[in-house]
Design a protein around this motif. Sequence first.
Motif, mmCIF file in Angstrom:
data_model
loop_
_atom_site.group_PDB
_atom_site.id
_atom_site.type_symbol
_atom_site.label_atom_id
_atom_site.label_comp_id
_atom_site.label_asym_id
_atom_site.label_seq_id
_atom_site.Cartn_x
_atom_site.Cartn_y
_atom_site.Cartn_z
ATOM 1 N N LEU A 21 30.422 28.558 31.473
ATOM 2 C CA LEU A 21 29.955 29.437 31.559
ATOM 3 C C LEU A 21 29.745 29.625 33.701
ATOM 4 N N LYS A 22 30.636 29.004 34.132
ATOM 5 C CA LYS A 22 30.864 29.108 35.709
ATOM 6 C C LYS A 22 30.979 30.114 36.100
ATOM 7 N N ASN A 23 32.394 31.569 35.703
ATOM 8 C CA ASN A 23 31.928 32.320 36.625
ATOM 9 C C ASN A 23 30.566 33.083 36.414
ATOM 10 N N TRP A 24 29.884 33.042 34.921
ATOM 11 C CA TRP A 24 28.483 33.808 35.109
ATOM 12 C C TRP A 24 26.799 33.023 35.919
ATOM 13 N N HIS A 25 28.095 31.619 36.064
ATOM 14 C CA HIS A 25 26.575 30.698 36.921
ATOM 15 C C HIS A 25 27.472 31.119 38.718
ATOM 16 N N GLU A 26 28.456 31.660 38.881
ATOM 17 C CA GLU A 26 28.928 31.723 40.692
ATOM 18 C C GLU A 26 28.434 33.624 40.210
ATOM 19 N N THR B 149 24.583 32.605 40.929
ATOM 20 C CA THR B 149 23.595 32.256 42.447
ATOM 21 C C THR B 149 24.076 32.959 43.129
ATOM 22 N N ASP B 150 25.508 33.617 43.444
ATOM 23 C CA ASP B 150 25.979 34.109 44.624
ATOM 24 C C ASP B 150 25.644 35.003 45.129
ATOM 25 N N MET C 116 26.374 43.054 45.934
ATOM 26 C CA MET C 116 27.044 43.928 45.326
ATOM 27 C C MET C 116 27.024 44.986 44.347
ATOM 28 N N PHE C 117 25.748 44.578 42.705
ATOM 29 C CA PHE C 117 25.317 45.075 41.902
ATOM 30 C C PHE C 117 24.651 45.577 42.871
#
Lengths: 346, 291
Positions: B55-60, B63-64, B70-71
């Motif tokens: 889930l690394k990408n989703w976590h990033e 949290t970032d 940006m969204f």
Amino acid sequence: MAYLELDRVAKQFGAQTVVDDFSLSVGKGEFISFLGPSGCGKTTTLQMIAGFLDPTRGAIRLEGKDLTAIHPAKRGLGIVFQSYALFPHMTAAENVAFGLEMRNVPRSERAERVRAALAMVGLAGYEDRHPRRMSGGQQQRVALARALVIKPSVLLLDEPLSNLDAKLREEMQIELRQIQRTIGTTTILVTHDQNEAMSLSDRIVVMSQGRIEQIGSPQETYEKPASAFVSQFLGKTNDFAGAIDRSVAPAQLMAGSWSVPAPPGLNGPVTVSIRPERIGFGDAGLGAKIVTRIFQGNHWLFQCESECGPAIVIRQNDGKAQPVEGEAVRLTWRSEDMSVRARDVA
Amino acid sequence: MSAAAEERDARAPWALTAPALMLFVGVLLIPLAMTVMLSFHDWGQYKGIEPVFILKNWHEIATDPYYAEMFWRTFRIAILTTLLTALLGAPEAYILNRMSGRWKSFFLLIILGPLLISVVARTLGWALLFGGNNGLVNKLLMSAGLIRSPIPFMFTETGMVVALAHVMMPFMVLSVWAALQRLDPQIENAAMSLGAGPATIIRRIIMPQIMPGVLSGAIIVFSLSASAFATPAIIGGRRLKVAATLAYDEFLNTLNWPLGAAVATLLLVALVFIVVGSNALIERRYAEVFR
Ligand SMILES: Nc1ncnc2c1ncn2[C@@H]1O[C@H](COP(=O)(O)OP(=O)(O)OP(=O)(O)O)[C@@H](O)[C@H]1O
Ligand SMILES: [Mg+2]
């Protein structure tokens, strides 16, 4: 004095004259029908009274005041459109209330008048329905209630019944007439249905190609048509080519082997027209042969081939024996039942 | 009917739609599923893409704050663009609809004409007019002494909204136009005969009836603007990123495909929710007008 008056009104679209020399005076409380074939300018005339179109020439007066100077929103006329033009996003009650809102009628009085208007057209209990959920007849009643609730000085109806089926149309005709009699609003109805015009109106304005052919009571226009167009348009009629001969004394009106003393006035070729129900079978008269005989319950319909062309005869079914197909007969009529007009010989 | 025939009848629709269905599955569903799967993979500068489930990408993304910003920017631009097209497009369609024959077709062509020109060309046009010191309009205004420094347009959200609104306008006009065609031609006369003035007619009679058209136009414009790529890429470039340009950069510049896939998936899911949700709301609210 005339209540609503149209004085030599004309309307042109570009070079095309759609209504010409239209003069009519309507009494207060009168029910008038504009009757004519499609495209003869009925809607155009009505829209000029309503103010959606400006007349090219002529004047329209209401109680002596120039109506054309008044903005359509201020004329205070009630209009029922052929498509009803109800506001689809409003309920029946909101539709009817709209005109009262525009007049700043207080809320409580408004609700009362809306309720009464819907009850009058037989739609009590339909207040919260939206037009798209109503039948054609119900929508038509809402449109009528919406036009009447503002107590219009004149009610203008543009073929309000033409979208209804025959039975509903008849019911609505009776209802319309009753409502109009009760509240006494001056009414102009546009129609191309001669039965509708005859059964509803005090007077009929028969129109053809933008001109008035005849103005008269239903009986007058039916029995004393002013022109060939009127007699053809209002019910069936028989036109026989005849001639008046003034070289003999007394002068004679003749058609085929039939002849009577000529009425005063006309001379030369004439058209003799008689309604089918006024023709009888006798010993002397216009020679004819029965081609077909159709039984229609309360009457018989005969199609004949006479000396002067085809003829239609309608006889009451009074139980007496009737001529059969192929039989040679003589057609007779009373001279007061015929109308004689000059005939152009081409 | 025999059982066999019945079975054949039941299969017929499937057989008939099979070619289209296969195309749909092949070019849309499969790549989409692969993108979603990709978003759960791992990626490293030197090891590349590793097909594992993390889930690394989703976590990033979660949290970032960079991604949240940006969204939020993406949807803010889409909302403003939608509002602008609605405010200009609805009156435009109404006026157009009231014009007489020849003018009507002429102006309709002018409005729809841009659809025939590439989005890139249209956006570059805006850039030529307003881009920095060399923009035509900026030069004119500055030499006329009306402004001292160039109007900021490139790399601004305002610039992006204006350019996007221009690109999206035909969709709004067409949608309102379609709603106007459903109006009873006598409806304004009917309101007028009851005593309503022009402003009341527009507010009480016309607006409520064309509102479904405005809203469905808004849904189209919103989803197209939120996922637009060409215009934000030209006006915003690298400096002002939106979801679509960010996903593109992750894919083609950073080469972090899994992160790009996560951004793209999130954009898609958010859009689907917004569009389906507002569509349901509209249909309920305007049930009477739609029927
Ligand atoms: N806006 C317009 N521009 C040009 N011609 C028109 C216009 N409106 C009506 N006409 C023409 O005027 C004539 C009369 O039209 P009108 O609508 O008054 O007929 P009508 O008697 O109401 O017919 P119908 O029974 O079919 O409703 C028609 O020939 C029509 O083509
Ligand atoms: Mg008409």
